[in-house]
Design an enzyme around this catalytic site. Structure first.
Site, mmCIF file in Angstrom:
data_model
loop_
_atom_site.group_PDB
_atom_site.id
_atom_site.type_symbol
_atom_site.label_atom_id
_atom_site.label_comp_id
_atom_site.label_asym_id
_atom_site.label_seq_id
_atom_site.Cartn_x
_atom_site.Cartn_y
_atom_site.Cartn_z
ATOM 1 N N ASP A 72 33.996 19.401 -33.992
ATOM 2 C CA ASP A 72 33.912 20.475 -33.000
ATOM 3 C C ASP A 72 32.517 20.574 -32.414
ATOM 4 O O ASP A 72 31.577 19.998 -32.930
ATOM 5 C CB ASP A 72 34.188 21.814 -33.688
ATOM 6 C CG ASP A 72 35.654 22.002 -33.962
ATOM 7 O OD1 ASP A 72 36.439 21.313 -33.329
ATOM 8 O OD2 ASP A 72 35.981 22.854 -34.813
ATOM 9 N N LYS A 92 35.994 22.764 -28.500
ATOM 10 C CA LYS A 92 36.513 23.683 -27.485
ATOM 11 C C LYS A 92 35.356 24.501 -26.958
ATOM 12 O O LYS A 92 34.464 24.864 -27.704
ATOM 13 C CB LYS A 92 37.530 24.637 -28.107
ATOM 14 C CG LYS A 92 38.698 23.934 -28.683
ATOM 15 C CD LYS A 92 39.471 24.902 -29.544
ATOM 16 C CE LYS A 92 40.132 24.159 -30.679
ATOM 17 N NZ LYS A 92 40.160 24.902 -31.909
ATOM 18 N N MET A 137 32.104 35.252 -32.100
ATOM 19 C CA MET A 137 32.513 35.071 -30.693
ATOM 20 C C MET A 137 32.345 36.382 -29.911
ATOM 21 O O MET A 137 33.186 36.727 -29.089
ATOM 22 C CB MET A 137 33.977 34.600 -30.611
ATOM 23 C CG MET A 137 34.195 33.271 -31.296
ATOM 24 S SD MET A 137 35.925 32.913 -31.618
ATOM 25 C CE MET A 137 36.228 33.763 -33.158
HETATM 26 N N1 SAH Z 1 34.602 28.759 -38.739
HETATM 27 C C1 SAH Z 1 33.352 29.236 -38.219
HETATM 28 C C2 SAH Z 1 33.528 30.193 -37.084
HETATM 29 C C3 SAH Z 1 34.158 29.600 -35.883
HETATM 30 S S1 SAH Z 1 34.274 30.755 -34.564
HETATM 31 C C4 SAH Z 1 32.545 29.884 -39.366
HETATM 32 O O1 SAH Z 1 33.078 30.083 -40.449
HETATM 33 O O2 SAH Z 1 31.389 30.153 -39.137
HETATM 34 C C5 SAH Z 1 32.834 30.375 -33.655
HETATM 35 C C6 SAH Z 1 31.828 31.506 -33.743
HETATM 36 O O3 SAH Z 1 31.095 31.437 -34.942
HETATM 37 C C7 SAH Z 1 30.777 31.466 -32.670
HETATM 38 O O4 SAH Z 1 31.249 32.002 -31.458
HETATM 39 C C8 SAH Z 1 29.702 32.335 -33.277
HETATM 40 O O5 SAH Z 1 30.034 33.689 -33.167
HETATM 41 C C9 SAH Z 1 29.797 31.965 -34.733
HETATM 42 N N2 SAH Z 1 28.798 30.954 -35.114
HETATM 43 C C10 SAH Z 1 29.033 29.751 -35.641
HETATM 44 N N3 SAH Z 1 27.883 29.106 -35.905
HETATM 45 C C11 SAH Z 1 26.885 29.932 -35.535
HETATM 46 C C12 SAH Z 1 25.475 29.845 -35.553
HETATM 47 N N4 SAH Z 1 24.844 28.769 -36.027
HETATM 48 N N5 SAH Z 1 24.750 30.890 -35.107
HETATM 49 C C13 SAH Z 1 25.378 31.977 -34.649
HETATM 50 N N6 SAH Z 1 26.699 32.120 -34.604
HETATM 51 C C14 SAH Z 1 27.458 31.121 -35.045
#
Ligand code: SAH
Length: 473
Positions: A256, A278, A391
């Protein structure tokens, strides 16, 4: 190559160690483990040596000789297979090395390896597998560093895998005449569930899976396996050991947008890379297609890595992806990752719970549906809880406004963490009332995480990573 690595059977061989301090003791401990007959001559004897010399395990192998004035001429060097010069007297060590050279006896000089002809390497012992490391005596620090890294990476219970594989080897050879097919089966076994079961001490389950694999291989249907792996929020050091191991065993990866470049750099060089990321409202590859692709690639017999940001089971659609695998009979493993909430909160210095400020934490999707965030606002507006919105950047205004509208104090601290845990991390703190405007003025871009709650104020005191003050508290 200045030194040639050799593995020697030392059981029953005579080894003489001159010196009885800590360094000598460390060397003696390895010699004893390999079954050598060790004689120590020294003016001082460490407590460890004393203990071993009377222990049931080593008393037959170790003899100690207290000698206040060690003289080279009186040392029984010529009868030895190996001599270790580890005394605190450098001149004595040198003389021992010279004498050993004349006698053609292997000699290791502990503090100045170059004087002797033998290196006692750094050892990672997973007997019968043994890893030996040395840097030609040039940098023990680098060797130590490498050893620590490898220690973490080489499975502790490797021996279980080795003896199990030995037990199956003949059967596999009989049932699979083709060497290519055999090799594929072993690759599959050593990198998949079988190995995992063996490390967990479940040899019976490993046998059952092995039998299935053998039947598949005999009928020409040896499928690969899918590893659904959480890559964490960005910093590659936050990968789990299991994630790293499976990443390095992948034949093909589907990844991803949130998987960071330093993590992709850990993939094997011949691993095929397929981007299925995505972007919001721009689904690069539809979810059903990803699900099907995982099944198809595994059926080609490849190890398929499905690499996802954070944790696959937290806003990651991991559940949907493995449903089809389960229905199709493709085996898979799920490896959790550090979710953005944990990673970003830790690296920003915001404890998600705190006895004085917050008794619970909620992970919420702030994803907009037809320009609205539809959530249980009255519940979320209650005090003394931490809210983490994934998000949530495009819905930030709406989220802050709704929380205030439903009764959360507008002075409640709130933070946006941009690209958390990476070198580009920024933390912008404000309140429910001020944060939306602050974020606009700072030109923030995804991925970002929104944290709301009293705990955010602790950031002023606890920020530690990559810290440059942004915004105001
Ligand atoms: N499965 C992932 C989340 C996927 S949804 C998890 O467990 O973290 C995607 C969202 O995750 C992004 O829109 C953001 O809100 C958050 N996110 C993921 N990585 C991030 C990062 N390094 N810094 C800030 N937000 C992050």
């Amino acid at each position: 190559m200045e030194y040639f690595p050799l593995f020697l059977k030392l059981a029953g061989r005579s080894c003489l160690v001159i010196g009885g301090g800590n360094i000598a003791s460390r060397k003696v401990s390895w010699l004893l483990k390999s079954g050598a007959q060790v004689h120590v001559i020294s003016p001082e004897i460490s407590s460890a040596l004393n203990e071993w010399s009377v222990s049931p395990e080593y008393s037959d192998q170790l003899s100690l000789e207290l000698c206040s004035n060690v003289a080279v001429a009186r040392l029984p060097l010529e009868k030895q297979f190996l001599v270790v010069a580890a005394s605190s007297d450098r001149q004595l060590n040198q003389q021992i090395a010279e004498q050993c050279q004349t006698l053609d006896v292997h000699c290791n000089v502990a503090s100045r390896t170059s004087l002797g002809d033998t290196i006692l390497p750094s050892i990672i012992d997973r007997s019968p597998v043994v890893l030996a490391l040395h840097s030609g005596a040039r940098s023990p620090t680098v060797t130590r560093y490498l050893k620590r890294q490898l220690e973490a990476f080489v499975p502790r219970k490797l021996s279980a895998l080795v003896s199990w594989a030995e037990h199956w080897r003949k059967t596999v050879k009989q049932r699979l005449p083709s060497e290519v097919v055999r090799q594929r089966l072993w690759d599959r076994v050593l990198s998949g569930m079988v190995a995992e079961h063996l490390y967990d001490g479940q040899a019976v389950s490993a046998d059952t899976i092995m039998e299935q694999h053998l039947e598949e291989a005999e009928s020409g249907q040896l499928w690969g396996e899918v590893f659904l792996v959480g890559a964490g929020p960005g910093d590659p050091e936050l990968l789990t050991l299991k994630a790293l191991r499976l990443i390095q065993q992948a034949d093909v990866v589907l990844y991803d947008r949130l998987v960071s470049d330093p993590i992709l750099a850990l993939l094997p060089s011949d691993c095929e890379r397929i981007y299925v990321g995505k972007r919001q409202a721009d689904h690069a590859v539809p979810q059903v297609e990803i699900n099907q692709r995982l099944v198809d690639l595994a059926k080609e017999g490849r190890n398929v890595l499905r690499l996802k940001g954070g944790d696959p089971f937290i806003f990651g659609r991991g559940g949907e992806e493995i449903e089809l695998l389960a229905d199709s009979g493709v085996s898979f493993q799920v490896v959790p990752g550090i979710t953005a909430a944990s990673g970003c909160a830790s690296y920003a210095g915001i404890p998600l719970t705190h006895r004085d400020h917050s008794q619970s934490v909620r992970f919420i999707t702030g994803h907009l549906k037809s320009n609205q965030v539809n959530l249980e606002w009255p519940e979320l507006a209650a005090p003394n809880q931490t809210l983490v919105f994934y998000m949530g950047l495009s819905g930030l205004n709406e989220i802050c406004r709704s929380l205030i509208e439903y009764g959360r104090n507008e002075q409640t601290p709130a933070a946006i963490i941009e690209k958390g845990t990476t070198p580009q991390q920024r933390v912008i703190t404000g309140t429910l009332a001020t944060l939306p405007a602050l974020v606009v003025s700072k030109n923030v871009s995804a991925p970002t995480l929104l944290i709301v709650g009293e705990v955010v104020q602790l950031q002023i005191q606890l920020a530690w990573f990559n810290y440059t003050p942004e915004g105001l508290a």
